[in-house]
Scaffold this motif. Structure first.
Motif, mmCIF file in Angstrom:
data_model
loop_
_atom_site.group_PDB
_atom_site.id
_atom_site.type_symbol
_atom_site.label_atom_id
_atom_site.label_comp_id
_atom_site.label_asym_id
_atom_site.label_seq_id
_atom_site.Cartn_x
_atom_site.Cartn_y
_atom_site.Cartn_z
ATOM 1 N N ASN A 268 27.488 -4.069 -6.563
ATOM 2 C CA ASN A 268 26.696 -5.290 -6.723
ATOM 3 C C ASN A 268 27.407 -6.248 -7.664
ATOM 4 O O ASN A 268 28.527 -5.994 -8.108
ATOM 5 C CB ASN A 268 25.285 -4.957 -7.227
ATOM 6 C CG ASN A 268 25.306 -4.276 -8.583
ATOM 7 O OD1 ASN A 268 25.644 -4.886 -9.590
ATOM 8 N ND2 ASN A 268 24.930 -2.990 -8.625
ATOM 9 N N THR A 269 26.748 -7.340 -7.987
ATOM 10 C CA THR A 269 27.367 -8.420 -8.755
ATOM 11 C C THR A 269 27.716 -8.021 -10.176
ATOM 12 O O THR A 269 28.684 -8.528 -10.745
ATOM 13 C CB THR A 269 26.427 -9.646 -8.784
ATOM 14 O OG1 THR A 269 26.045 -9.966 -7.448
ATOM 15 C CG2 THR A 269 27.105 -10.844 -9.414
ATOM 16 N N THR A 270 26.963 -7.118 -10.783
ATOM 17 C CA THR A 270 27.162 -6.805 -12.195
ATOM 18 C C THR A 270 27.705 -5.405 -12.458
ATOM 19 O O THR A 270 28.492 -5.213 -13.382
ATOM 20 C CB THR A 270 25.846 -6.973 -12.969
ATOM 21 O OG1 THR A 270 24.853 -6.127 -12.375
ATOM 22 C CG2 THR A 270 25.372 -8.422 -12.916
ATOM 23 N N MET A 271 27.270 -4.388 -11.716
ATOM 24 C CA MET A 271 27.702 -3.009 -11.907
ATOM 25 C C MET A 271 27.585 -2.579 -13.370
ATOM 26 O O MET A 271 28.568 -2.292 -14.046
ATOM 27 C CB MET A 271 29.129 -2.802 -11.409
ATOM 28 C CG MET A 271 29.308 -3.052 -9.921
ATOM 29 S SD MET A 271 28.292 -2.002 -8.860
ATOM 30 C CE MET A 271 29.105 -0.428 -9.056
ATOM 31 N N ASP A 272 26.369 -2.551 -13.867
ATOM 32 C CA ASP A 272 26.090 -2.162 -15.243
ATOM 33 C C ASP A 272 26.664 -0.770 -15.504
ATOM 34 O O ASP A 272 26.273 0.210 -14.855
ATOM 35 C CB ASP A 272 24.570 -2.152 -15.448
ATOM 36 C CG ASP A 272 24.159 -1.827 -16.874
ATOM 37 O OD1 ASP A 272 25.010 -1.410 -17.677
ATOM 38 O OD2 ASP A 272 22.957 -1.996 -17.187
ATOM 39 N N PRO A 273 27.593 -0.635 -16.464
ATOM 40 C CA PRO A 273 28.214 0.671 -16.709
ATOM 41 C C PRO A 273 27.242 1.716 -17.231
ATOM 42 O O PRO A 273 27.538 2.913 -17.201
ATOM 43 C CB PRO A 273 29.295 0.358 -17.755
ATOM 44 C CG PRO A 273 28.852 -0.904 -18.406
ATOM 45 C CD PRO A 273 28.145 -1.686 -17.336
ATOM 46 N N ALA A 274 26.071 1.291 -17.702
ATOM 47 C CA ALA A 274 25.087 2.248 -18.218
ATOM 48 C C ALA A 274 24.322 2.935 -17.096
ATOM 49 O O ALA A 274 23.654 3.949 -17.328
ATOM 50 C CB ALA A 274 24.112 1.531 -19.151
ATOM 51 N N LYS A 275 24.421 2.410 -15.894
ATOM 52 C CA LYS A 275 23.685 2.999 -14.777
ATOM 53 C C LYS A 275 24.480 4.129 -14.137
ATOM 54 O O LYS A 275 25.707 4.162 -14.204
ATOM 55 C CB LYS A 275 23.345 1.917 -13.749
ATOM 56 C CG LYS A 275 22.313 0.915 -14.251
ATOM 57 C CD LYS A 275 21.848 -0.003 -13.141
ATOM 58 C CE LYS A 275 20.734 -0.916 -13.629
ATOM 59 N NZ LYS A 275 20.237 -1.817 -12.549
ATOM 60 N N ASP A 276 23.772 5.022 -13.509
ATOM 61 C CA ASP A 276 24.363 6.180 -12.849
ATOM 62 C C ASP A 276 24.701 5.787 -11.408
ATOM 63 O O ASP A 276 23.827 5.719 -10.549
ATOM 64 C CB ASP A 276 23.374 7.343 -12.870
ATOM 65 C CG ASP A 276 23.976 8.638 -12.364
ATOM 66 O OD1 ASP A 276 24.919 8.571 -11.541
ATOM 67 O OD2 ASP A 276 23.518 9.708 -12.774
ATOM 68 N N MET A 277 25.981 5.499 -11.149
ATOM 69 C CA MET A 277 26.366 5.006 -9.827
ATOM 70 C C MET A 277 25.989 5.945 -8.695
ATOM 71 O O MET A 277 25.486 5.499 -7.656
ATOM 72 C CB MET A 277 27.866 4.684 -9.802
ATOM 73 C CG MET A 277 28.228 3.429 -10.560
ATOM 74 S SD MET A 277 30.012 3.187 -10.735
ATOM 75 C CE MET A 277 30.548 3.080 -9.032
ATOM 76 N N PRO A 278 26.200 7.267 -8.831
ATOM 77 C CA PRO A 278 25.796 8.133 -7.724
ATOM 78 C C PRO A 278 24.309 8.054 -7.402
ATOM 79 O O PRO A 278 23.923 8.051 -6.228
ATOM 80 C CB PRO A 278 26.192 9.529 -8.227
ATOM 81 C CG PRO A 278 27.325 9.275 -9.160
ATOM 82 C CD PRO A 278 26.957 7.997 -9.851
ATOM 83 N N LYS A 279 23.468 7.981 -8.424
ATOM 84 C CA LYS A 279 22.032 7.906 -8.185
ATOM 85 C C LYS A 279 21.618 6.549 -7.625
ATOM 86 O O LYS A 279 20.636 6.431 -6.895
ATOM 87 C CB LYS A 279 21.270 8.202 -9.477
ATOM 88 C CG LYS A 279 21.342 9.669 -9.904
ATOM 89 C CD LYS A 279 20.501 9.917 -11.140
ATOM 90 C CE LYS A 279 20.567 11.392 -11.541
ATOM 91 N NZ LYS A 279 19.787 11.652 -12.773
#
Length: 338
Positions: free
Chosen positions: A57-68
């Protein structure tokens, strides 16, 4: 030397190889987004082609769990929700109009929709042993390689092995050059991007997305030499191969009148020296470390895989509405070729 990696890998005995992953990823989307270099910008300055997890997505917040966050991935290993992307190649016709160059997969991956081939290795592809111990990337890790402002060999030389191969057939791998081929390539142009293999062990990112990583202090660009003291942690060698189907543009009557080569990157580089790539780690759990610690050998029994229809079915809608398929009078974003 000419070699086909499919043949080369097949000739190596599994007992000699500990971890070398080579797998296709189908196209996820072609869009003007860049959450690493231009987070939050919609549109980003130039067009990219992206593969991997559907959470892109536009931001890809590093704090989020990409696999989930992802519901699917375009990559063969279904535990890999990382995102991999590069700029897009365009053909500039003699009349000044532009056309996006399509992509195809490598030999052996027929049926996979566009995208790229991705490698993870303990040692570089020319190392027949693959015995180095490596530490898998951590959640939130991301990196960039290349310089989109480079326009000379000297400016590009700080990056090792960002190359082009003029394909005589799909198995051609040499010679590798750092600028766009100057003559028509019968089977297309392969772009190769090899990322540094040493990490500072502390930072998952840095302001330029490169300071936290490094090449070995000596030896080859891959992992033949020791990591510098400033970046002591050896990581897997990440390597992209992107095959651009340029053959349909090989009629020299359509090339510039001065005979110069006609291909340009989507950000306006007509030299090829500004070749660059982006990487956001997103493997599920400890899947990548397990693979790097196991006798994985292209195929990997410790990892889950998915079939080609499932890879091709994973896609996201473009965020930016603009013509990326037809002939256009300017590059997306209005970039001038230089």
């Amino acid at each position: 030397m000419k070699w086909n990696p499919v043949v080369l890998i097949a000739l190596l005995a599994p007992s000699d190889v500990f971890a070398l992953l080579r797998f296709p990823c189908a196209q996820l989307v072609v869009d003007r987004l860049d959450p690493l270099v231009s987070p939050g910008q919609e549109p980003s300055p130039h067009l990219h082609q992206i593969v991997g997890g559907s959470s892109f997505n536009t931001t890809m917040d590093p704090a989020k769990d990409m696999p989930k966050e992802s519901s699917c991935t375009t990559c063969q290993f279904s535990e890999d929700f990382s995102n991999y992307w590069t700029a897009v190649l365009y053909f500039k016709a003699r009349n000044g109009t532009y056309k996006r160059v399509p992509q195809r997969q490598n030999a052996g991956f027929d049926g996979v929709k566009g995208g790229m081939t991705v490698y993870y290795m303990q040692d570089g592809l020319y190392n027949f042993q693959q015995t180095s111990k490596v530490t898998a990337f951590q959640p939130g890790f991301r990196m960039f390689v290349g310089d989109l402002n480079a326009r000379t060999e000297e400016e590009a030389s700080r990056f090792r092995q960002l190359t082009y191969t003029c394909l005589q057939n799909i198995g051609t791998r040499d010679p590798q050059i750092t600028y766009f081929p100057k003559e028509p390539c019968p089977a297309g142009i392969m772009v190769a991007l090899r990322f540094p293999t040493c990490w500072d062990g502390k930072n998952l990112d840095s302001p330029d997305h490169m300071e936290h990583i490094s090449y070995p202090e000596s030896g080859t660009f891959e992992s033949g030499g020791p990591c510098p003291a400033s970046h002591p942690v050896r990581m897997p060698q990440v390597f992209y191969e992107v095959v651009w189907e340029t053959a349909q543009f090989n009629n020299k009557d359509d090339w510039p009148e001065d005979g110069s080569q006609p291909f340009v990157w989507s950000f306006g580089d007509g030299t090829g020296y500004a070749n660059h790539g982006d990487y956001l780690f997103g493997w599920q759990g400890d899947a990548l470390q397990r693979a790097m610690d196991a006798p994985c050998y292209v195929n990997c029994t410790t990892l889950k895989t998915q079939d080609i229809p499932a890879m091709n079915a994973c896609a996201v809608k473009r965020k930016v509405t603009e013509d990326i398929d037809g002939w256009v009078n300017e590059l997306p974003g209005g970039h001038q070729v230089k």
